[in-house]
Design an enzyme around this catalytic site. Structure first.
Site, PDB file in Angstrom:
ATOM      1  N   GLU A 121       0.826  -1.212   0.000  1.00 19.05           N
ATOM      2  CA  GLU A 121       0.000   0.000   0.000  1.00 19.05           C
ATOM      3  C   GLU A 121       0.858   1.258   0.000  1.00 19.05           C
ATOM      4  O   GLU A 121       0.479   2.274  -0.598  1.00 19.05           O
ATOM      5  CB  GLU A 121      -0.942  -0.025   1.205  1.00 19.05           C
ATOM      6  CG  GLU A 121      -2.022  -1.095   1.058  1.00 19.05           C
ATOM      7  CD  GLU A 121      -2.959  -1.165   2.243  1.00 19.05           C
ATOM      8  OE1 GLU A 121      -4.168  -0.964   2.062  1.00 19.05           O
ATOM      9  OE2 GLU A 121      -2.475  -1.406   3.372  1.00 19.05           O
ATOM     10  N   GLU A 141      -3.962  -9.432   3.732  1.00 17.06           N
ATOM     11  CA  GLU A 141      -4.577  -9.046   5.004  1.00 17.06           C
ATOM     12  C   GLU A 141      -5.760  -9.910   5.406  1.00 17.06           C
ATOM     13  O   GLU A 141      -5.951 -10.204   6.589  1.00 17.06           O
ATOM     14  CB  GLU A 141      -5.015  -7.567   4.943  1.00 17.06           C
ATOM     15  CG  GLU A 141      -3.885  -6.561   5.069  1.00 17.06           C
ATOM     16  CD  GLU A 141      -3.267  -6.172   3.743  1.00 17.06           C
ATOM     17  OE1 GLU A 141      -2.597  -5.132   3.684  1.00 17.06           O
ATOM     18  OE2 GLU A 141      -3.449  -6.931   2.755  1.00 17.06           O
TER      19      GLU A 141
END
Length: 263
Positions: A121, A141
């Protein structure tokens, strides 16, 4: 930088797991937490905020990289496990990644090895990504019972398209270097020893352009659709009044003038 930076050779300043080198016309920042595979912890977040504050005061391109064979393995799981609802609502990682994305001048993530979870990210938040042949991008995640909440659900969709973003975010697909290049997630794939030179070549191309024109174009790219064309008209009006525009256009016309011409 905030805190107590450790100053090394060539003007490097190290604090919070981030080594920052002021190279004059650009800044190189290297994540340096090898014991945790460059996991992003609270101290590193603070160091990134301090770096952003510097680049907001003195806008220059940023090259952000990691170590040999690892860009960043994601958020520090030991800290992440202890976080609760109020921590999530503070947007600890998403806030600093958004600040990176909004820096006035372009940013380049130079990725060698894994960029996973929050590390991916952070790379997505940069304007460009150059990668080595051993780069890997992914967001695992959901396998930890959480979601990629620091920009992947919308930045990744914008970068590679929704079908591939769904596969990465929902099914745990990891993109290797050729796949990342084919998906336009990265602009170039090079051998590991050429990673920083490739990032510098990209920055060199950026710096050949007018600085304010680059800044306003980057800002225009971030504007919502409803802001156009009004924002573009106002930004162009500012640029039309600059000495830089006059100098560059005059030089262009002089180069195009026929030998012996009088006009």
């Amino acid at each position: 930088m905030t805190g107590q930076p450790r100053t090394g050779e060539n003007g490097e300043a190290a604090v919070g797991g981030l080594v920052v080198s002021d190279l004059g016309d650009r800044v190189l920042a290297r994540i340096d937490r090898p014991a945790t595979r460059n996991a992003i912890d609270a101290a590193l977040v603070d160091a990134l905020h301090a770096l952003c504050a510097e680049l907001e005061r003195e806008p220059r391109p940023l090259v952000l990289t990691g170590g040999e064979g690892i860009f960043a393995s994601g958020a520090d799981i030991r800290q992440l496990r202890e976080r609760r609802r109020d921590d999530a609502l503070r947007g600890i990682n998403s806030a600093v990644f958004d600040r990176v994305a909004k820096l006035p001048m372009p940013t380049v993530a130079a990725v060698d090895g894994h960029a996973l979870g929050g590390g991916a990210e952070l790379a997505y938040a940069c304007d460009f990504r150059v990668a080595t042949t051993r780069a890997r991008f992914g967001n695992p995640e959901t396998g930890l019972g959480i979601m990629a909440a620091a920009g992947a659900t919308w930045r990744l969709r914008e970068l590679v398209g929704e079908p591939l973003a769904r596969e990465i975010l929902l099914a745990g697909r990891i993109l290797d270097a050729p796949e990342s290049l084919a998906a336009h997630l990265v602009t170039e794939v090079v051998q590991p020893e050429d990673l920083l030179p490739a990032a510098d070549r990209l920055v060199d191309r950026i710096l050949r352009n007018g600085g304010l024109a680059v800044r306003l174009t980057k800002l225009a790219l971030r504007m919502p659709p409803g802001a156009h064309p009004a924002f573009d008209d106002v930004a162009q009006a500012v640029l039309f009044e600059t000495e830089e525009k006059e100098r560059r256009m005059t030089a262009f016309l002089e180069r195009r003038r026929p030998a012996g011409g009088t006009s």
